[in-house]
Design an enzyme around this catalytic site. Structure first.
Site: not given
Ligand code: R5P
Length: 280
Positions: A182, A212-213
């Protein structure tokens, strides 16, 4: 007597914990004044308190401080704080000069009226070092793995940083694991690099600490579907599902969304009460 105090973010988890530990839930009033300020009143005395309360969203932080104060004033000599989801945990260091280390500052405020802290799958384990009182970590990964036993053929982490979680779940289920690559473009957008995976015709589980989002999961799902995955299930310890996260994830082709009750929602299909109770 030892009693559980349920913060308003965690009524269901507190109830499950009370059943697991055979402890009563204390009678408490939590409400908001017309201007939004929080009001807390404990209606019973106790010798020991287990407060279950998140540091997310922001209002829960003030509520937690007030519950700690009320518990001390009602006689609690020992206060254990269960913070199912440690909000602000991702700002755990100075990334750019001038920033606050939010995870540390919140810890310093909580420890003032706490004898022990328990949290679940923090973004980085070293945040426990920010507390001057003993702080422990429980993991939801075992519970998540049990939920998916016999349902999936392989497990993926959405990035390298989450691979240990995928590995642990894969060991319990007895299936292979791998990770996607990623690259974060902004707070809401991520890009998955091209990485060939052996997922054609398979039932795949993607496991992460936080959704999160939904940007990370949406990209991961699309990537796996493009590579021929038959089903893609997603799971996390902490399902924040901010804004249109669910819509993004569903549009990407997700077959099931599963989170735990560290952040309570209709997707909280797994409880972390058992690992917390085992620890306590
Ligand atoms: C980031 O390093 C975390 O492990 C999650 O992958 C991240 O917080 C996910 O965020 P979102 O759903 O906004 O992509």
């Amino acid at each position: 007597m030892k009693k559980i105090i349920a913060g308003s973010s965690s009524p269901s988890l507190a109830k499950n914990l009370s059943l697991e530990m055979n402890l009563p839930i204390a009678n408490v009033t939590i409400k908001r004044f017309p201007d939004g300020e929080c009001y807390v009143r404990l209606h019973e005395k106790m010798e020991e308190a287990i407060i279950v309360g998140n540091t997310y969203p922001d209002e829960s932080i003030i509520e937690l401080f007030l519950l700690q104060d009320a518990a001390r004033k009602m006689g609690a000599e020992k206060i254990s704080i269960v913070i199912p989801y440690y909000g602000y945990g991702r700002q755990d260091k100075i990334f750019e000069e001038g920033e606050a280390v939010s995870a540390e500052k919140i810890a310093k405020l909580i420890e003032q009226d706490a004898d022990m802290i328990i949290t679940v799958d923090p973004h980085k384990e070293y945040i426990t070092k920010f507390f001057a009182v003993p702080a422990h970590i429980c993991s939801a990964v075992e519970e998540i793995a049990h939920y998916f036993i016999n349902k999936v053929d392989t497990i993926l982490a959405p990035d390298k940083g989450a691979v240990e979680r995928a590995k642990k779940a894969a060991e319990i289920i007895g299936c292979p694991f791998d990770y996607l690559e990623k690259k974060r473009l902004s707070g809401e957008e991520v890009e998955m690099k091209t990485k060939e995976m052996d997922v054609a015709g398979m039932k795949v589980l993607i496991i992460d600490d936080i959704i999160s989002t939904g940007g990370t999961m949406a990209e991961a799902i699309k990537n796996l579907k493009r590579q021929g995955a038959r089903n893609v299930f997603i799971s996390c310890s902490h399902g924040l599902f901010v804004g249109n996260a669910i819509e993004r994830i569903r549009k990407a082709g997700c077959d099931e969304i599963v989170s735990t009750d560290t952040v309570e929602s209709i997707y909280s299909k797994i409880s972390v009460a058992k690992p917390i109770a085992n620890f306590l």
